[in-house]
Design a protein around this motif. Structure first.
Motif, PDB file in Angstrom:
ATOM      1  N   GLU A 116       0.824  -1.207   0.000  1.00 32.52           N
ATOM      2  CA  GLU A 116       0.000   0.000   0.000  1.00 32.52           C
ATOM      3  C   GLU A 116       0.866   1.268   0.000  1.00 32.52           C
ATOM      4  N   ILE A 117       1.820   1.328   0.936  1.00 33.33           N
ATOM      5  CA  ILE A 117       2.574   2.562   1.167  1.00 33.33           C
ATOM      6  C   ILE A 117       3.753   2.698   0.202  1.00 33.33           C
ATOM      7  N   LEU A 118       4.614   1.694   0.185  1.00 38.67           N
ATOM      8  CA  LEU A 118       5.842   1.796  -0.601  1.00 38.67           C
ATOM      9  C   LEU A 118       5.553   2.041  -2.075  1.00 38.67           C
ATOM     10  N   THR A 119       4.598   1.309  -2.623  1.00 34.77           N
ATOM     11  CA  THR A 119       4.306   1.431  -4.051  1.00 34.77           C
ATOM     12  C   THR A 119       3.712   2.793  -4.396  1.00 34.77           C
ATOM     13  N   VAL A 120       2.815   3.293  -3.545  1.00 35.58           N
ATOM     14  CA  VAL A 120       2.202   4.598  -3.822  1.00 35.58           C
ATOM     15  C   VAL A 120       3.236   5.709  -3.688  1.00 35.58           C
ATOM     16  N   CYS A 121       4.062   5.642  -2.655  1.00 34.99           N
ATOM     17  CA  CYS A 121       5.097   6.671  -2.481  1.00 34.99           C
ATOM     18  C   CYS A 121       6.050   6.700  -3.670  1.00 34.99           C
ATOM     19  N   GLU A 122       6.414   5.519  -4.168  1.00 35.38           N
ATOM     20  CA  GLU A 122       7.324   5.476  -5.313  1.00 35.38           C
ATOM     21  C   GLU A 122       6.641   5.984  -6.579  1.00 35.38           C
ATOM     22  N   ARG A 123       5.336   5.709  -6.731  1.00 35.04           N
ATOM     23  CA  ARG A 123       4.604   6.251  -7.885  1.00 35.04           C
ATOM     24  C   ARG A 123       4.611   7.782  -7.844  1.00 35.04           C
ATOM     25  N   ILE A 124       4.388   8.340  -6.666  1.00 35.84           N
ATOM     26  CA  ILE A 124       4.389   9.802  -6.547  1.00 35.84           C
ATOM     27  C   ILE A 124       5.783  10.352  -6.808  1.00 35.84           C
ATOM     28  N   ARG A 125       6.807   9.732  -6.194  1.00 39.03           N
ATOM     29  CA  ARG A 125       8.176  10.229  -6.382  1.00 39.03           C
ATOM     30  C   ARG A 125       8.554  10.247  -7.845  1.00 39.03           C
ATOM     31  N   TRP A 126       8.271   9.127  -8.557  1.00 39.73           N
ATOM     32  CA  TRP A 126       8.631   9.069  -9.969  1.00 39.73           C
ATOM     33  C   TRP A 126       7.854  10.108 -10.768  1.00 39.73           C
ATOM     34  N   THR A 127       6.585  10.266 -10.484  1.00 38.29           N
ATOM     35  CA  THR A 127       5.767  11.221 -11.234  1.00 38.29           C
ATOM     36  C   THR A 127       6.242  12.642 -11.011  1.00 38.29           C
ATOM     37  N   LEU A 128       6.590  12.974  -9.766  1.00 33.07           N
ATOM     38  CA  LEU A 128       7.122  14.309  -9.480  1.00 33.07           C
ATOM     39  C   LEU A 128       8.429  14.550 -10.234  1.00 33.07           C
ATOM     40  N   ALA A 129       9.277  13.533 -10.297  1.00 33.52           N
ATOM     41  CA  ALA A 129      10.602  13.699 -10.899  1.00 33.52           C
ATOM     42  C   ALA A 129      10.578  13.617 -12.419  1.00 33.52           C
ATOM     43  N   HIS A 130       9.694  12.783 -12.982  1.00 31.32           N
ATOM     44  CA  HIS A 130       9.782  12.484 -14.413  1.00 31.32           C
ATOM     45  C   HIS A 130       8.467  12.653 -15.184  1.00 31.32           C
ATOM     46  N   GLY A 131       7.377  12.896 -14.484  1.00 30.56           N
ATOM     47  CA  GLY A 131       6.090  12.974 -15.166  1.00 30.56           C
ATOM     48  C   GLY A 131       6.003  14.098 -16.181  1.00 30.56           C
ATOM     49  N   GLU A 132       6.574  15.259 -15.841  1.00 30.44           N
ATOM     50  CA  GLU A 132       6.506  16.395 -16.763  1.00 30.44           C
ATOM     51  C   GLU A 132       7.273  16.104 -18.049  1.00 30.44           C
ATOM     52  N   ASP A 133       8.431  15.460 -17.923  1.00 28.37           N
ATOM     53  CA  ASP A 133       9.194  15.105 -19.123  1.00 28.37           C
ATOM     54  C   ASP A 133       8.414  14.129 -19.998  1.00 28.37           C
ATOM     55  N   ALA A 134       7.670  13.230 -19.374  1.00 25.19           N
ATOM     56  CA  ALA A 134       6.905  12.236 -20.145  1.00 25.19           C
ATOM     57  C   ALA A 134       5.765  12.875 -20.924  1.00 25.19           C
ATOM     58  N   LEU A 135       5.249  13.997 -20.418  1.00 27.12           N
ATOM     59  CA  LEU A 135       4.056  14.602 -21.024  1.00 27.12           C
ATOM     60  C   LEU A 135       4.325  15.902 -21.779  1.00 27.12           C
ATOM     61  N   LYS A 136       5.549  16.393 -21.740  1.00 23.34           N
ATOM     62  CA  LYS A 136       5.815  17.614 -22.481  1.00 23.34           C
ATOM     63  C   LYS A 136       5.815  17.327 -23.976  1.00 23.34           C
ATOM     64  N   ASP A 137       5.623  18.364 -24.778  1.00 19.47           N
ATOM     65  CA  ASP A 137       5.599  18.189 -26.228  1.00 19.47           C
ATOM     66  C   ASP A 137       6.879  17.486 -26.691  1.00 19.47           C
ATOM     67  N   GLU A 138       6.692  16.474 -27.521  1.00 22.17           N
ATOM     68  CA  GLU A 138       7.813  15.652 -27.976  1.00 22.17           C
ATOM     69  C   GLU A 138       8.063  15.912 -29.455  1.00 22.17           C
ATOM     70  N   TYR A 139       9.217  16.477 -29.757  1.00 20.50           N
ATOM     71  CA  TYR A 139       9.543  16.812 -31.137  1.00 20.50           C
ATOM     72  C   TYR A 139      10.111  15.592 -31.856  1.00 20.50           C
ATOM     73  N   ARG A 140       9.651  15.390 -33.081  1.00 23.24           N
ATOM     74  CA  ARG A 140      10.058  14.245 -33.887  1.00 23.24           C
ATOM     75  C   ARG A 140      10.758  14.738 -35.169  1.00 23.24           C
TER      76      ARG A 140
END
Length: 560
Positions: free
Chosen positions: A110-134
């Motif tokens: 319950e705790i470890l997995t949710v905390c890691e999901r939040i940590r990763w999203t805070l650190a890398h979520g914006e990069d995953a969703l920013k406009d991606e140039y091809r």
């Protein structure tokens, strides 16, 4: 914090033959502690009308939410993380009271997995969703080409009961960060924890950060409620549950072409090669099989062991399994295995074990329901060890979702791979081998969505990785960039790179109405050659185009 989860609570009448639904009151959910039978609450089941109203409220709130910045969304997630860290004991106690899991299983799942999901999203979520140039390619060299990830709108998550906090907040974190609203239809098996505590955490977090709590809607109910969510008009669906129900979700969603991610359970295998250190491997296998009483989609359900170490592994596991303590985790100390969350499972599991023994398997321990001396209404199934299992047995093919260690024997790597791939489920897997070449050889040939070398389930703690399976284990992925992008519309965009210098220009010969189709055919042929032919062909085509533009090709259109 609901009082039923507080230390020392002894309230709630003990239900005889507890069940979540009373035929005399079909619109009510009876919530009880499956490890003791104590009644927790009776909650109204949500209806189609409730679903429709929830969707309307979420859509209205999402209009403003989609305009928020990533920085604003990060504040919400950071606030949620802070709350979880301060209140993790409470969260685990609530989950334990509603499902019968131990506190340690709560910390892991319950705790470890949710905390890691939040940590990763805070650190890398914006990069995953920013406009991606091809790369636009040579043909469109004067354009910028990019992919924009835009929120779907309001998505739905129909989640299972085995980890009520994690299964609720995993899709919630992803949906909110991508700019969506969300309807969360929790399992009726976890209605009490969802509505009495977990829903309040999510909505209070949004409100405290200055956002409309109606962005997140929580629903609990029976089959009709789930069907109403799927057909409500949501923009995307994540379903976590059985293949049988998942197939119905996909069928219903197909009527409106609503995209689905289906995570439908597993029959995960662990292949143990002859060269391993059993003193290191057996504890990992024990955790893989018995964590949360085996009620894990990525729990190890099949252990395939090389014949040279087969008896040694069974002996070591047998000693440990005999010493496992089972009981209600909020009533007794040092409990290893809690209860089964769903009622009526013991008879099904006993039948599977009995059938396997009839076909030649050996029951070493367990294999039947456990009656607790103080809590006979608790839904316990004894930790079980069954050996000499073969792929043709029911227990080797159907998901048991229980504290059952099933052990197979192999003599060659090809035989191990064959046993592993004999199941219709294809979610996760583990391979244990000191010989890395052989370990990779096995993993490369497993038909699964995920593999771990010399470990169990850690791919889920690597939140950068997508999570999901193939075959009966479903399709689609959550987790990682793929999970975030999966709740977005992917919009392809081109814009002029040098708008003042060059833009798309159609020569007169290609403009409608065409005056000479034969010339137009020559020009388009030469344009193709300029891009894709060799250098001599390109030079020849340039000369021909200049000639056509100057004096025309005077070639007739070939129409017969």
């Amino acid at each position: 914090m609901p009082e039923e989860a507080l230390p020392g609570w002894k309230g709630g009448s003990i239900l005889m033959n507890p069940s979540i639904q009373d035929p005399a009151h079909p619109g009510k959910i009876i919530c009880y502690d499956p490890s003791t039978g104590r009644h927790l609450a009776t909650i109204p089941a949500h209806t189609k009308n409730d679903v429709d109203q929830a969707l309307a409220r979420a859509r209205n709130a999402q209009k403003l939410w989609q305009q928020t910045t990533f920085a604003q969304r990060k504040i919400v997630l950071q606030s949620l993380l802070d709350f979880i860290l301060l209140n993790q004991e409470n969260i685990c106690r609530v989950a334990a009271r509603d499902t019968g899991k131990t506190m340690v299983d709560g910390k892991f799942g319950e705790i470890l997995t949710v905390c890691e999901r939040i940590r990763w999203t805070l650190a890398h979520g914006e990069d995953a969703l920013k406009d991606e140039y091809r790369n636009p390619g040579l043909l469109m060299f004067y354009k910028y080409a990019k992919v924009e990830y835009r929120p779907m709108g309001v998505v739905a998550a129909l989640v299972s009961w085995n980890y009520p906090f994690h299964n609720t907040f995993g899709p919630l974190i992803t949906a909110l960060f991508a700019g969506n609203g969300i309807l969360i239809k929790a399992s009726e098996q976890a209605a009490w924890s969802t509505m009495s505590y977990f829903a309040k955490i999510a909505r209070s977090c949004l409100e405290a950060c200055g956002h409309d709590p109606e962005l997140v809607q929580f629903l609990v109910g029976f089959q009709d409620c789930g069907e109403a969510v799927v057909t409500s008009g949501v923009d995307g669906i994540t379903f976590i549950g059985s293949p049988q129900v998942g197939a119905k979700v996909a069928t219903a969603a197909s009527a409106t072409l609503t995209p689905c991610v289906l995570e439908l359970g597993g029959k995960d295998v662990a292949i143990v090669n002859k060269d391993v250190d059993l003193h290191a491997v057996v504890p990992i296998l024990m955790r893989g099989v018995f964590q949360n009483c085996g009620q894990n989609c990525i729990g190890i359900e099949r252990i395939v062991v090389h014949e040279d170490i087969y008896e040694s592994l069974i002996t070591m596991a047998s000693v440990r399994i005999q010493e496992l303590k089972q009981g209600p985790p909020l009533e007794e100390k040092n409990v290893d295995c809690g209860s089964m969350t769903m009622s009526g499972r013991a008879k099904v599991l006993e039948s599977m074990v009995h059938d396997a023994v009839k076909q030649g398997a050996t029951l070493v321990h367990g294999g039947k329901a456990f009656s607790h001396p103080k809590f006979p209404q608790g839904q316990f199934f004894a930790p079980t060890l069954i050996t000499d299992v073969h792929p043709s047995m029911t227990i080797a093919q159907e998901e048991v979702f229980a504290p059952i260690m099933s052990v197979f024997k192999f003599s060659t790597l090809e035989e191990a791979i064959s046993i592993a791939n004999s199941s219709p489920y294809s979610l996760g897997s583990s391979v244990f081998s000191r010989n890395l070449k052989e370990g990779h050889y096995i993993m490369d040939r497993l038909r699964v969505g995920m593999s771990n070398l010399n470990d169990f389930g850690v791919n889920y703690l690597c939140q950068s990785l997508p999570f999901g399976g193939v075959g009966m284990s479903g399709y689609g992925r959550f987790g990682g960039p793929e999970g975030l992008r999966g709740v977005c519309h992917q919009k392809s965009v081109t814009v002029d790179r040098w708008p003042m210098l060059i833009q798309t220009f159609l020569p007169p010969v290609l403009q409608y109405p065409m005056t000479n189709v034969g010339d137009a055919i020559v020009v388009t042929r030469d344009l193709v050659n300029i891009i894709y032919d060799g250098w001599l062909g390109r030079l020849r085509s340039v000369v021909e185009i200049v000639k056509v533009m100057a004096i025309g090709a005077n070639e007739p259109e070939q129409i017969s």
